[in-house]
Design a protein around this motif. Structure first.
Motif, PDB file in Angstrom:
ATOM      1  N   GLU A 142       0.839  -1.208   0.000  1.00  0.00           N
ATOM      2  CA  GLU A 142       0.000   0.000   0.000  1.00  0.00           C
ATOM      3  C   GLU A 142       0.871   1.253   0.000  1.00  0.00           C
ATOM      4  O   GLU A 142       0.592   2.223  -0.716  1.00  0.00           O
ATOM      5  CB  GLU A 142      -0.919  -0.007   1.224  1.00  0.00           C
ATOM      6  CG  GLU A 142      -2.028  -1.044   1.191  1.00  0.00           C
ATOM      7  CD  GLU A 142      -3.155  -0.638   0.249  1.00  0.00           C
ATOM      8  OE1 GLU A 142      -3.197   0.527  -0.178  1.00  0.00           O
ATOM      9  OE2 GLU A 142      -3.984  -1.507  -0.056  1.00  0.00           O
ATOM     10  N   LEU A 143       1.936   1.242   0.799  1.00  0.00           N
ATOM     11  CA  LEU A 143       2.839   2.383   0.840  1.00  0.00           C
ATOM     12  C   LEU A 143       3.557   2.546  -0.495  1.00  0.00           C
ATOM     13  O   LEU A 143       3.751   3.674  -0.975  1.00  0.00           O
ATOM     14  CB  LEU A 143       3.854   2.213   1.969  1.00  0.00           C
ATOM     15  CG  LEU A 143       3.292   2.116   3.387  1.00  0.00           C
ATOM     16  CD1 LEU A 143       4.429   1.964   4.393  1.00  0.00           C
ATOM     17  CD2 LEU A 143       2.445   3.339   3.725  1.00  0.00           C
ATOM     18  N   ASP A 144       3.951   1.445  -1.111  1.00  0.00           N
ATOM     19  CA  ASP A 144       4.627   1.509  -2.406  1.00  0.00           C
ATOM     20  C   ASP A 144       3.741   2.165  -3.459  1.00  0.00           C
ATOM     21  O   ASP A 144       4.217   2.948  -4.295  1.00  0.00           O
ATOM     22  CB  ASP A 144       5.012   0.105  -2.877  1.00  0.00           C
ATOM     23  CG  ASP A 144       6.140  -0.503  -2.052  1.00  0.00           C
ATOM     24  OD1 ASP A 144       6.843   0.265  -1.367  1.00  0.00           O
ATOM     25  OD2 ASP A 144       6.314  -1.738  -2.093  1.00  0.00           O
ATOM     26  N   ARG A 145       2.448   1.850  -3.411  1.00  0.00           N
ATOM     27  CA  ARG A 145       1.534   2.460  -4.376  1.00  0.00           C
ATOM     28  C   ARG A 145       1.485   3.973  -4.199  1.00  0.00           C
ATOM     29  O   ARG A 145       1.414   4.727  -5.173  1.00  0.00           O
ATOM     30  CB  ARG A 145       0.128   1.871  -4.224  1.00  0.00           C
ATOM     31  CG  ARG A 145      -0.011   0.425  -4.666  1.00  0.00           C
ATOM     32  CD  ARG A 145      -1.470   0.035  -4.819  1.00  0.00           C
ATOM     33  NE  ARG A 145      -1.605  -1.361  -5.186  1.00  0.00           N
ATOM     34  CZ  ARG A 145      -1.896  -2.341  -4.349  1.00  0.00           C
ATOM     35  NH1 ARG A 145      -2.108  -2.064  -3.070  1.00  0.00           N
ATOM     36  NH2 ARG A 145      -2.005  -3.593  -4.762  1.00  0.00           N
ATOM     37  N   GLY A 146       1.501   4.409  -2.947  1.00  0.00           N
ATOM     38  CA  GLY A 146       1.489   5.841  -2.700  1.00  0.00           C
ATOM     39  C   GLY A 146       2.729   6.524  -3.236  1.00  0.00           C
ATOM     40  O   GLY A 146       2.656   7.604  -3.835  1.00  0.00           O
ATOM     41  N   LEU A 154       3.109   9.355  -6.235  1.00  0.00           N
ATOM     42  CA  LEU A 154       3.834  10.608  -6.047  1.00  0.00           C
ATOM     43  C   LEU A 154       4.883  10.789  -7.136  1.00  0.00           C
ATOM     44  O   LEU A 154       5.043  11.899  -7.679  1.00  0.00           O
ATOM     45  CB  LEU A 154       4.496  10.617  -4.667  1.00  0.00           C
ATOM     46  CG  LEU A 154       5.306  11.875  -4.327  1.00  0.00           C
ATOM     47  CD1 LEU A 154       4.404  13.113  -4.305  1.00  0.00           C
ATOM     48  CD2 LEU A 154       6.010  11.723  -2.984  1.00  0.00           C
ATOM     49  N   LEU A 155       5.585   9.724  -7.487  1.00  0.00           N
ATOM     50  CA  LEU A 155       6.575   9.814  -8.556  1.00  0.00           C
ATOM     51  C   LEU A 155       5.904  10.143  -9.882  1.00  0.00           C
ATOM     52  O   LEU A 155       6.398  10.986 -10.644  1.00  0.00           O
ATOM     53  CB  LEU A 155       7.345   8.493  -8.670  1.00  0.00           C
ATOM     54  CG  LEU A 155       8.378   8.423  -9.803  1.00  0.00           C
ATOM     55  CD1 LEU A 155       9.437   9.503  -9.645  1.00  0.00           C
ATOM     56  CD2 LEU A 155       9.016   7.034  -9.850  1.00  0.00           C
ATOM     57  N   ARG A 156       4.773   9.517 -10.152  1.00  0.00           N
ATOM     58  CA  ARG A 156       4.050   9.802 -11.393  1.00  0.00           C
ATOM     59  C   ARG A 156       3.614  11.265 -11.424  1.00  0.00           C
ATOM     60  O   ARG A 156       3.716  11.938 -12.451  1.00  0.00           O
ATOM     61  CB  ARG A 156       2.828   8.892 -11.510  1.00  0.00           C
ATOM     62  CG  ARG A 156       1.960   9.193 -12.743  1.00  0.00           C
ATOM     63  CD  ARG A 156       0.798   8.226 -12.854  1.00  0.00           C
ATOM     64  NE  ARG A 156      -0.129   8.626 -13.894  1.00  0.00           N
ATOM     65  CZ  ARG A 156       0.049   8.394 -15.176  1.00  0.00           C
ATOM     66  NH1 ARG A 156       1.133   7.775 -15.599  1.00  0.00           N
ATOM     67  NH2 ARG A 156      -0.853   8.797 -16.067  1.00  0.00           N
ATOM     68  N   THR A 193       4.994  18.836   0.159  1.00  0.00           N
ATOM     69  CA  THR A 193       4.373  18.603   1.465  1.00  0.00           C
ATOM     70  C   THR A 193       4.029  17.134   1.649  1.00  0.00           C
ATOM     71  O   THR A 193       4.260  16.551   2.720  1.00  0.00           O
ATOM     72  CB  THR A 193       3.109  19.465   1.604  1.00  0.00           C
ATOM     73  OG1 THR A 193       3.466  20.853   1.506  1.00  0.00           O
ATOM     74  CG2 THR A 193       2.421  19.216   2.940  1.00  0.00           C
ATOM     75  N   ARG A 194       3.493  16.517   0.598  1.00  0.00           N
ATOM     76  CA  ARG A 194       3.129  15.102   0.706  1.00  0.00           C
ATOM     77  C   ARG A 194       4.370  14.223   0.858  1.00  0.00           C
ATOM     78  O   ARG A 194       4.389  13.269   1.637  1.00  0.00           O
ATOM     79  CB  ARG A 194       2.339  14.652  -0.520  1.00  0.00           C
ATOM     80  CG  ARG A 194       1.607  13.333  -0.297  1.00  0.00           C
ATOM     81  CD  ARG A 194       1.155  12.653  -1.566  1.00  0.00           C
ATOM     82  NE  ARG A 194       0.599  13.564  -2.546  1.00  0.00           N
ATOM     83  CZ  ARG A 194       0.428  13.232  -3.838  1.00  0.00           C
ATOM     84  NH1 ARG A 194       0.794  12.036  -4.260  1.00  0.00           N
ATOM     85  NH2 ARG A 194      -0.079  14.089  -4.675  1.00  0.00           N
TER      86      ARG A 194
END
Length: 239
Positions: free
Chosen positions: A80-84, A88-90, A213-214
């Protein structure tokens, strides 16, 4: 600890604490013989982790991560964290492409040359899959004046040319930034006419700050979650 002790640290209500426990964001609390909940430092660490995850990944992902941890599905929580982080990278890559497009626009080049090109016309389903949205979302953006895809003369299907895909990418970026549809429509009209890019530059600067910020919130959330996992497993973390 009492529910009020946990609530006071974060300025939230005791009912919120009970709700978080009910939803699996906190581990189950033991009870006194009279039925009162007993919270410990473990619960306090879990609450810190959950509340740090929310601004970094959103309520849904934060809840999924914590419930996975409490079910001892650590791999699922990390996924789940990897998806976030991937999202963000995208967003960062898309923003960089948009800035490049703005550079072309302000330099007098044709609109649409800043984003990676896509070969040939695309269907509404293909564009929706590319962005990770539904075809209904793209049709709603079209109704709002954000997108203007051509129609196939025989079957009447929407056909998205590279410039249309660029507009959809921009709309998706700004929508995730919290901008309303009518504002996005204005920005896209500015790009199409290659004039008045001040509002667009302001929107991009605002989104850049949101990404920063994210990203920083993700660092904080990782630290809080690591602290909590250390307490759960009894594994000391380096100071």
């Amino acid at each position: 600890m009492r529910p009020s002790d946990l609530a006071r640290e974060h300025g939230i209500s005791t009912q919120a604490i009970r709700n978080y426990e009910r939803d699996g964001c906190l581990p189950p609390a033991e009870r006194t013989p009279t039925g009162y909940r007993i919270y410990t430092e473990l619960h306090a660490a879990a609450l810190r982790a959950y509340l740090a995850l929310v601004p970094a990944y959103g309520y849904a992902t934060a809840g999924s991560v914590m419930t996975a941890v409490h079910a001892d599905r650590i791999g699922e929580a990390l996924t789940e964290l990897d998806r976030g982080h991937a999202q963000l990278l995208r967003d960062r890559e898309t923003l960089a492409a948009v800035r490049e497009a703005v550079g072309h626009l302000t330099g007098g080049a044709a609109a649409g040359t800043g984003l990676p090109a896509v070969p040939g016309p695309r269907s509404v389903g293909e564009v929706a899959h590319r962005l990770g949205v539904t075809p209904a979302t793209l049709r709603a953006w079209e109704a709002a004046g954000i997108l203007t895809p051509a129609r196939d003369r025989t079957a009447g299907h929407r056909r998205y040319l590279p410039a249309d895909v660029r507009d959809a990418e921009l709309a998706h970026l700004l929508r995730r930034g919290g901008y309303l549809l009518d504002h996005i429509a204005t920005v896209l009209r500015q790009i199409r006419t290659a004039g008045g890019t001040g509002e667009l530059a302001g929107a991009l600067d605002g989104w850049q700050q949101r990404l920063t910020t994210r990203g920083l919130a993700m660092l904080t959330a990782s630290a809080r979650l690591d602290d909590y996992l250390g307490l759960r497993t009894g594994t000391p973390r380096p100071a």
